[in-house]
Motif scaffolding. Sequence first.
Motif, PDB file in Angstrom:
ATOM      1  N   ASN A  73       0.855  -1.171   0.000  1.00  0.00           N
ATOM      2  CA  ASN A  73       0.000   0.000   0.000  1.00  0.00           C
ATOM      3  C   ASN A  73       0.900   1.232   0.000  1.00  0.00           C
ATOM      4  O   ASN A  73       2.124   1.101   0.018  1.00  0.00           O
ATOM      5  CB  ASN A  73      -0.986   0.000   1.178  1.00  0.00           C
ATOM      6  CG  ASN A  73      -0.302   0.018   2.529  1.00  0.00           C
ATOM      7  OD1 ASN A  73       0.802   0.541   2.694  1.00  0.00           O
ATOM      8  ND2 ASN A  73      -0.949  -0.556   3.525  1.00  0.00           N
ATOM      9  N   VAL A  74       0.304   2.389  -0.026  1.00  0.00           N
ATOM     10  CA  VAL A  74       1.063   3.640   0.049  1.00  0.00           C
ATOM     11  C   VAL A  74       0.407   4.467   1.140  1.00  0.00           C
ATOM     12  O   VAL A  74      -0.789   4.742   1.095  1.00  0.00           O
ATOM     13  CB  VAL A  74       1.034   4.429  -1.276  1.00  0.00           C
ATOM     14  CG1 VAL A  74       1.792   5.737  -1.139  1.00  0.00           C
ATOM     15  CG2 VAL A  74       1.602   3.599  -2.414  1.00  0.00           C
ATOM     16  N   MET A  75       1.219   4.845   2.113  1.00  0.00           N
ATOM     17  CA  MET A  75       0.727   5.655   3.214  1.00  0.00           C
ATOM     18  C   MET A  75       1.519   6.962   3.221  1.00  0.00           C
ATOM     19  O   MET A  75       2.746   6.934   3.266  1.00  0.00           O
ATOM     20  CB  MET A  75       0.926   4.895   4.526  1.00  0.00           C
ATOM     21  CG  MET A  75       0.312   5.566   5.728  1.00  0.00           C
ATOM     22  SD  MET A  75       0.524   4.558   7.227  1.00  0.00           S
ATOM     23  CE  MET A  75      -0.831   3.408   7.049  1.00  0.00           C
ATOM     24  N   GLN A  76       0.817   8.075   3.137  1.00  0.00           N
ATOM     25  CA  GLN A  76       1.490   9.365   3.262  1.00  0.00           C
ATOM     26  C   GLN A  76       1.550   9.686   4.751  1.00  0.00           C
ATOM     27  O   GLN A  76       0.527   9.617   5.455  1.00  0.00           O
ATOM     28  CB  GLN A  76       0.748  10.464   2.503  1.00  0.00           C
ATOM     29  CG  GLN A  76       1.512  11.764   2.500  1.00  0.00           C
ATOM     30  CD  GLN A  76       0.898  12.805   1.588  1.00  0.00           C
ATOM     31  OE1 GLN A  76      -0.067  12.559   0.870  1.00  0.00           O
ATOM     32  NE2 GLN A  76       1.469  13.985   1.601  1.00  0.00           N
ATOM     33  N   VAL A  77       2.751  10.019   5.210  1.00  0.00           N
ATOM     34  CA  VAL A  77       2.994  10.203   6.644  1.00  0.00           C
ATOM     35  C   VAL A  77       3.780  11.494   6.887  1.00  0.00           C
ATOM     36  O   VAL A  77       4.211  12.158   5.941  1.00  0.00           O
ATOM     37  CB  VAL A  77       3.773   8.996   7.217  1.00  0.00           C
ATOM     38  CG1 VAL A  77       2.954   7.714   7.138  1.00  0.00           C
ATOM     39  CG2 VAL A  77       5.110   8.802   6.517  1.00  0.00           C
ATOM     40  N   ASN A  78       4.016  11.792   8.157  1.00  0.00           N
ATOM     41  CA  ASN A  78       4.880  12.926   8.504  1.00  0.00           C
ATOM     42  C   ASN A  78       6.319  12.435   8.645  1.00  0.00           C
ATOM     43  O   ASN A  78       6.598  11.241   8.518  1.00  0.00           O
ATOM     44  CB  ASN A  78       4.380  13.627   9.769  1.00  0.00           C
ATOM     45  CG  ASN A  78       4.397  12.726  10.992  1.00  0.00           C
ATOM     46  OD1 ASN A  78       5.170  11.761  11.077  1.00  0.00           O
ATOM     47  ND2 ASN A  78       3.521  13.013  11.944  1.00  0.00           N
ATOM     48  N   SER A  79       7.227  13.349   8.930  1.00  0.00           N
ATOM     49  CA  SER A  79       8.650  12.998   8.970  1.00  0.00           C
ATOM     50  C   SER A  79       8.976  11.991  10.064  1.00  0.00           C
ATOM     51  O   SER A  79       9.808  11.107   9.878  1.00  0.00           O
ATOM     52  CB  SER A  79       9.510  14.252   9.127  1.00  0.00           C
ATOM     53  OG  SER A  79       9.236  14.892  10.356  1.00  0.00           O
ATOM     54  N   THR A  80       8.316  12.092  11.212  1.00  0.00           N
ATOM     55  CA  THR A  80       8.572  11.156  12.309  1.00  0.00           C
ATOM     56  C   THR A  80       8.142   9.749  11.925  1.00  0.00           C
ATOM     57  O   THR A  80       8.886   8.784  12.135  1.00  0.00           O
ATOM     58  CB  THR A  80       7.826  11.602  13.586  1.00  0.00           C
ATOM     59  OG1 THR A  80       8.241  12.930  13.913  1.00  0.00           O
ATOM     60  CG2 THR A  80       8.110  10.676  14.744  1.00  0.00           C
ATOM     61  N   ALA A  81       6.945   9.621  11.374  1.00  0.00           N
ATOM     62  CA  ALA A  81       6.469   8.294  10.950  1.00  0.00           C
ATOM     63  C   ALA A  81       7.344   7.733   9.842  1.00  0.00           C
ATOM     64  O   ALA A  81       7.572   6.522   9.775  1.00  0.00           O
ATOM     65  CB  ALA A  81       5.022   8.385  10.502  1.00  0.00           C
ATOM     66  N   TYR A  82       7.845   8.602   8.975  1.00  0.00           N
ATOM     67  CA  TYR A  82       8.755   8.158   7.910  1.00  0.00           C
ATOM     68  C   TYR A  82      10.029   7.579   8.528  1.00  0.00           C
ATOM     69  O   TYR A  82      10.449   6.473   8.179  1.00  0.00           O
ATOM     70  CB  TYR A  82       9.095   9.326   6.987  1.00  0.00           C
ATOM     71  CG  TYR A  82      10.111   8.988   5.926  1.00  0.00           C
ATOM     72  CD1 TYR A  82       9.730   8.340   4.756  1.00  0.00           C
ATOM     73  CD2 TYR A  82      11.458   9.292   6.094  1.00  0.00           C
ATOM     74  CE1 TYR A  82      10.663   8.014   3.773  1.00  0.00           C
ATOM     75  CE2 TYR A  82      12.392   8.983   5.130  1.00  0.00           C
ATOM     76  CZ  TYR A  82      11.992   8.341   3.972  1.00  0.00           C
ATOM     77  OH  TYR A  82      12.926   8.020   3.018  1.00  0.00           O
TER      78      TYR A  82
END
Length: 131
Positions: A73-82
């Motif tokens: 899947n593709v999840m757009q996240v913030n820098s911390t989650a990345y």
Amino acid sequence: MTMLNQGNQFSSLIILYAIFSLSSLMLKSEGTEHIVGDSSGWELFTNYTNWTQGREFHVGDVLVFNYKSDQHNVMQVNSTAYTDCGIDNYTSLFTKGNDSIIISEVGELWFICAVGDHCENGQKLSINVAP
């Protein structure tokens, strides 16, 4: 040619120029389409940092993620989650397998695969969108 005919021709040219200018403004400029991972697609063990090298990303560009929907899947996240491969707090989730995401903002954007340990195995993408 009389002065009246010259005036009419000049007026016609101005009207044509105005129509052309307005129609140009009304046309939406399409951005560049970026196929993430090129022919490999959105897969495990791909170095997406290398993939971004030499590419420029701009508002209006499209990121195309091609993958098997039952595997990724593709999840757009913030820098911390990345950085942490965290899947609890995300901006968007895409699961179709052929997802087109239009870039709508300047700055950094982060994407991960939230399936299993895929993110930890490199299935993550960070891009910097230029103004």
